[in-house]
Design a protein around this motif. Structure first.
Motif, PDB file in Angstrom:
ATOM      1  N   MET A  11       0.840  -1.216   0.000  1.00  0.00           N
ATOM      2  CA  MET A  11       0.000   0.000   0.000  1.00  0.00           C
ATOM      3  C   MET A  11       0.872   1.262   0.000  1.00  0.00           C
ATOM      4  O   MET A  11       1.847   1.349   0.743  1.00  0.00           O
ATOM      5  N   LYS A  12       0.506   2.185  -0.844  1.00  0.00           N
ATOM      6  CA  LYS A  12       1.265   3.442  -0.896  1.00  0.00           C
ATOM      7  C   LYS A  12       0.572   4.496  -0.039  1.00  0.00           C
ATOM      8  O   LYS A  12      -0.662   4.577  -0.020  1.00  0.00           O
ATOM      9  N   ILE A  13       1.384   5.302   0.641  1.00  0.00           N
ATOM     10  CA  ILE A  13       0.805   6.388   1.450  1.00  0.00           C
ATOM     11  C   ILE A  13       1.314   7.721   0.912  1.00  0.00           C
ATOM     12  O   ILE A  13       2.518   7.896   0.712  1.00  0.00           O
ATOM     13  N   LYS A  14       0.377   8.632   0.691  1.00  0.00           N
ATOM     14  CA  LYS A  14       0.820   9.971   0.244  1.00  0.00           C
ATOM     15  C   LYS A  14       0.248  11.014   1.202  1.00  0.00           C
ATOM     16  O   LYS A  14      -0.949  11.050   1.475  1.00  0.00           O
ATOM     17  N   VAL A  15       1.164  11.832   1.748  1.00  0.00           N
ATOM     18  CA  VAL A  15       0.727  12.899   2.661  1.00  0.00           C
ATOM     19  C   VAL A  15       0.690  14.209   1.874  1.00  0.00           C
ATOM     20  O   VAL A  15       1.662  14.533   1.173  1.00  0.00           O
ATOM     21  N   ALA A  16      -0.392  14.940   1.977  1.00  0.00           N
ATOM     22  CA  ALA A  16      -0.494  16.229   1.280  1.00  0.00           C
ATOM     23  C   ALA A  16       0.662  17.126   1.715  1.00  0.00           C
ATOM     24  O   ALA A  16       0.959  17.227   2.916  1.00  0.00           O
ATOM     25  N   LYS A  17       1.313  17.744   0.743  1.00  0.00           N
ATOM     26  CA  LYS A  17       2.541  18.510   1.003  1.00  0.00           C
ATOM     27  C   LYS A  17       2.357  19.606   2.057  1.00  0.00           C
ATOM     28  O   LYS A  17       3.206  19.825   2.906  1.00  0.00           O
ATOM     29  N   ASN A  18       1.254  20.289   1.998  1.00  0.00           N
ATOM     30  CA  ASN A  18       1.055  21.417   2.923  1.00  0.00           C
ATOM     31  C   ASN A  18       0.208  21.059   4.139  1.00  0.00           C
ATOM     32  O   ASN A  18      -0.512  21.900   4.670  1.00  0.00           O
ATOM     33  N   SER A  19       0.288  19.805   4.561  1.00  0.00           N
ATOM     34  CA  SER A  19      -0.455  19.414   5.766  1.00  0.00           C
ATOM     35  C   SER A  19       0.151  20.104   6.982  1.00  0.00           C
ATOM     36  O   SER A  19       1.353  20.346   7.023  1.00  0.00           O
ATOM     37  N   GLY A  20      -0.700  20.375   7.957  1.00  0.00           N
ATOM     38  CA  GLY A  20      -0.181  20.904   9.225  1.00  0.00           C
ATOM     39  C   GLY A  20      -0.242  22.412   9.332  1.00  0.00           C
ATOM     40  O   GLY A  20      -0.838  23.088   8.485  1.00  0.00           O
ATOM     41  N   PHE A  21       0.391  22.897  10.391  1.00  0.00           N
ATOM     42  CA  PHE A  21       0.272  24.308  10.772  1.00  0.00           C
ATOM     43  C   PHE A  21       0.448  25.298   9.617  1.00  0.00           C
ATOM     44  O   PHE A  21       1.416  25.237   8.858  1.00  0.00           O
ATOM     45  N   CYS A  22      -0.477  26.230   9.551  1.00  0.00           N
ATOM     46  CA  CYS A  22      -0.347  27.357   8.623  1.00  0.00           C
ATOM     47  C   CYS A  22       0.446  28.456   9.345  1.00  0.00           C
ATOM     48  O   CYS A  22       0.721  28.355  10.543  1.00  0.00           O
ATOM     49  N   PHE A  23       0.707  29.497   8.627  1.00  0.00           N
ATOM     50  CA  PHE A  23       1.475  30.611   9.187  1.00  0.00           C
ATOM     51  C   PHE A  23       0.812  31.198  10.457  1.00  0.00           C
ATOM     52  O   PHE A  23       1.464  31.436  11.470  1.00  0.00           O
ATOM     53  N   GLY A  24      -0.510  31.395  10.394  1.00  0.00           N
ATOM     54  CA  GLY A  24      -1.216  32.045  11.508  1.00  0.00           C
ATOM     55  C   GLY A  24      -1.221  31.202  12.776  1.00  0.00           C
ATOM     56  O   GLY A  24      -1.088  31.723  13.890  1.00  0.00           O
ATOM     57  N   VAL A  25      -1.348  29.885  12.586  1.00  0.00           N
ATOM     58  CA  VAL A  25      -1.373  28.969  13.736  1.00  0.00           C
ATOM     59  C   VAL A  25       0.026  28.868  14.346  1.00  0.00           C
ATOM     60  O   VAL A  25       0.200  28.953  15.566  1.00  0.00           O
ATOM     61  N   LYS A  26       1.020  28.716  13.459  1.00  0.00           N
ATOM     62  CA  LYS A  26       2.413  28.645  13.928  1.00  0.00           C
ATOM     63  C   LYS A  26       2.729  29.888  14.765  1.00  0.00           C
ATOM     64  O   LYS A  26       3.320  29.821  15.831  1.00  0.00           O
ATOM     65  N   ARG A  27       2.309  31.012  14.247  1.00  0.00           N
ATOM     66  CA  ARG A  27       2.586  32.292  14.901  1.00  0.00           C
ATOM     67  C   ARG A  27       1.928  32.331  16.288  1.00  0.00           C
ATOM     68  O   ARG A  27       2.558  32.689  17.284  1.00  0.00           O
ATOM     69  N   ALA A  28       0.656  31.924  16.350  1.00  0.00           N
ATOM     70  CA  ALA A  28      -0.071  31.968  17.624  1.00  0.00           C
ATOM     71  C   ALA A  28       0.559  31.025  18.655  1.00  0.00           C
ATOM     72  O   ALA A  28       0.690  31.371  19.834  1.00  0.00           O
ATOM     73  N   VAL A  29       0.965  29.842  18.202  1.00  0.00           N
ATOM     74  CA  VAL A  29       1.589  28.870  19.125  1.00  0.00           C
ATOM     75  C   VAL A  29       2.928  29.422  19.615  1.00  0.00           C
ATOM     76  O   VAL A  29       3.232  29.392  20.815  1.00  0.00           O
ATOM     77  N   ASN A  30       3.720  29.967  18.692  1.00  0.00           N
ATOM     78  CA  ASN A  30       5.025  30.528  19.098  1.00  0.00           C
ATOM     79  C   ASN A  30       4.852  31.699  20.065  1.00  0.00           C
ATOM     80  O   ASN A  30       5.585  31.804  21.051  1.00  0.00           O
ATOM     81  N   ILE A  31       3.892  32.559  19.776  1.00  0.00           N
ATOM     82  CA  ILE A  31       3.643  33.700  20.679  1.00  0.00           C
ATOM     83  C   ILE A  31       3.306  33.170  22.079  1.00  0.00           C
ATOM     84  O   ILE A  31       3.809  33.658  23.089  1.00  0.00           O
ATOM     85  N   SER A  32       2.465  32.146  22.140  1.00  0.00           N
ATOM     86  CA  SER A  32       2.058  31.579  23.436  1.00  0.00           C
ATOM     87  C   SER A  32       3.277  31.036  24.192  1.00  0.00           C
ATOM     88  O   SER A  32       3.458  31.311  25.382  1.00  0.00           O
ATOM     89  N   LEU A  33       4.108  30.254  23.485  1.00  0.00           N
ATOM     90  CA  LEU A  33       5.263  29.650  24.155  1.00  0.00           C
ATOM     91  C   LEU A  33       6.274  30.715  24.589  1.00  0.00           C
ATOM     92  O   LEU A  33       6.844  30.622  25.675  1.00  0.00           O
ATOM     93  N   GLU A  34       6.441  31.728  23.752  1.00  0.00           N
ATOM     94  CA  GLU A  34       7.371  32.816  24.117  1.00  0.00           C
ATOM     95  C   GLU A  34       6.851  33.573  25.341  1.00  0.00           C
ATOM     96  O   GLU A  34       7.611  33.951  26.222  1.00  0.00           O
ATOM     97  N   THR A  35       5.548  33.782  25.368  1.00  0.00           N
ATOM     98  CA  THR A  35       4.959  34.554  26.480  1.00  0.00           C
ATOM     99  C   THR A  35       5.155  33.824  27.808  1.00  0.00           C
ATOM    100  O   THR A  35       5.408  34.453  28.838  1.00  0.00           O
ATOM    101  N   THR A  36       5.067  32.490  27.794  1.00  0.00           N
ATOM    102  CA  THR A  36       5.250  31.741  29.058  1.00  0.00           C
ATOM    103  C   THR A  36       6.667  31.907  29.600  1.00  0.00           C
ATOM    104  O   THR A  36       6.903  31.750  30.790  1.00  0.00           O
TER     105      THR A  36
END
Ligand code: SF4
Length: 279
Positions: A1-26
């Motif tokens: 069986m072949k598995i193909k993961v969509a290239k742009n799966s996962g965090f977008c720019f806005g989500v990455k930014r929000a998560v990083n801001i949260s971790l930096e703030t802590t």
């Protein structure tokens, strides 16, 4: 069986930014909470909690914490309430969501009757509405009923995670029934790319796992797009939801992650699929 993961799966720019801001703030502040979940992914919210970023659903529950505003924004009323509380505010609203809010205000001020393609109860749409004093029509699809006055000037925008095709269909429909139509495509590019990739993947695989929060609008939309291509589609949050029977007689399997899905969950899904197939 072949598995193909969509290239742009996962965090977008806005989500990455929000998560990083949260971790930096802590790192800088002792007590940190987000008002509402920072992104629509329960596993990521739990992870952030372990890192010291709590979350509250009510402004009244905030005492002396630094408050982070989530990626999809909050209402103007809630923002005012936070200011009144005199707590420190760190705004992690995605700039693209902010832009949509600005367009909503501008179109309304310029005398356009605002029409928003989106989900009425989604926090992003609630926030959009709050910036125009609820003076807008929210419509969930181009086929839905809409009542407009004759000869109205209409301004059309969309929730950032909407499907482009539906937006275009709505624009064409409105064009036929108004005097003037001003369209601002506020659908974000990260959404558009993920949707296009998912559509392509869905056409070529036997089964597709769309991975992301059940409360995530952008992930739900990916599943909707895949199903529209008649592809057997499962919307799962974690690898634990994969049933062995769903992998029987499959030659080609696709995985697409939503814009708020952490990479580690997508990797977990891939690992579990491979493990099941091995055994
Ligand atoms: S999907 Fe687009 S608008 Fe939403 S947070 Fe991500 S980049 Fe921002």
């Amino acid at each position: 069986m072949k598995i193909k993961v969509a290239k742009n799966s996962g965090f977008c720019f806005g989500v990455k930014r929000a998560v990083n801001i949260s971790l930096e703030t802590t790192k800088l502040k002792e007590k940190v909470v987000t008002f509402g979940p920072i992104i629509h992914n329960p596993q990521m919210v739990s992870y952030l909690k372990k890192c010291g970023v709590g979350f509250v659903n009510e402004i009244d529950d905030i005492v002396d914490e630094t408050v982070i505003i989530r990626s999809h924004g909050i209402t103007a009323q809630d923002y005012k309430k936070l200011l009144k509380k005199r707590v420190e505010i760190v705004d992690a609203t995605c700039p693209i969501v902010k832009k949509a809010q600005d367009f909503a205000k501008k179109l309304t001020q310029d005398g356009f009757r605002l029409v928003i393609l989106g989900e009425k109860n989604h926090p992003e749409v609630k926030a959009l509405l709050s910036y125009v004093d609820d003076n807008a029509i929210v419509i969930s699809g181009p086929e839905k009923k809409i009542s407009l006055q004759e000869n109205q000037k209409i301004g059309l925008i969309a929730q950032t995670t909407q499907i482009e095709e539906k937006f275009e269909q709505l624009a064409v429909r409105l064009l036929k029934s108004c005097k003037e139509l001003y369209v601002v495509k506020t659908i974000c590019n990260a959404t558009f790319i993920r949707q296009a990739e998912t559509k392509e993947l869905a056409k070529n695989v036997d089964v597709l796992f769309v991975v992301g929060g059940k409360n995530s609008a952008n992930t739900a939309r990916l599943a909707e797009i895949a199903r529209a291509e008649n592809c057997k589609t499962y919307h799962i949050e974690t690898a634990a939801e994969i049933e062995e029977k769903s992998l029987k007689n499959i030659n080609y399997l696709g995985i697409a992650g939503g814009a708020s899905t952490p990479d580690w969950i997508i990797e977990d899904v891939k690992r579990r699929i491979k493990k099941i197939k091995k055994t």
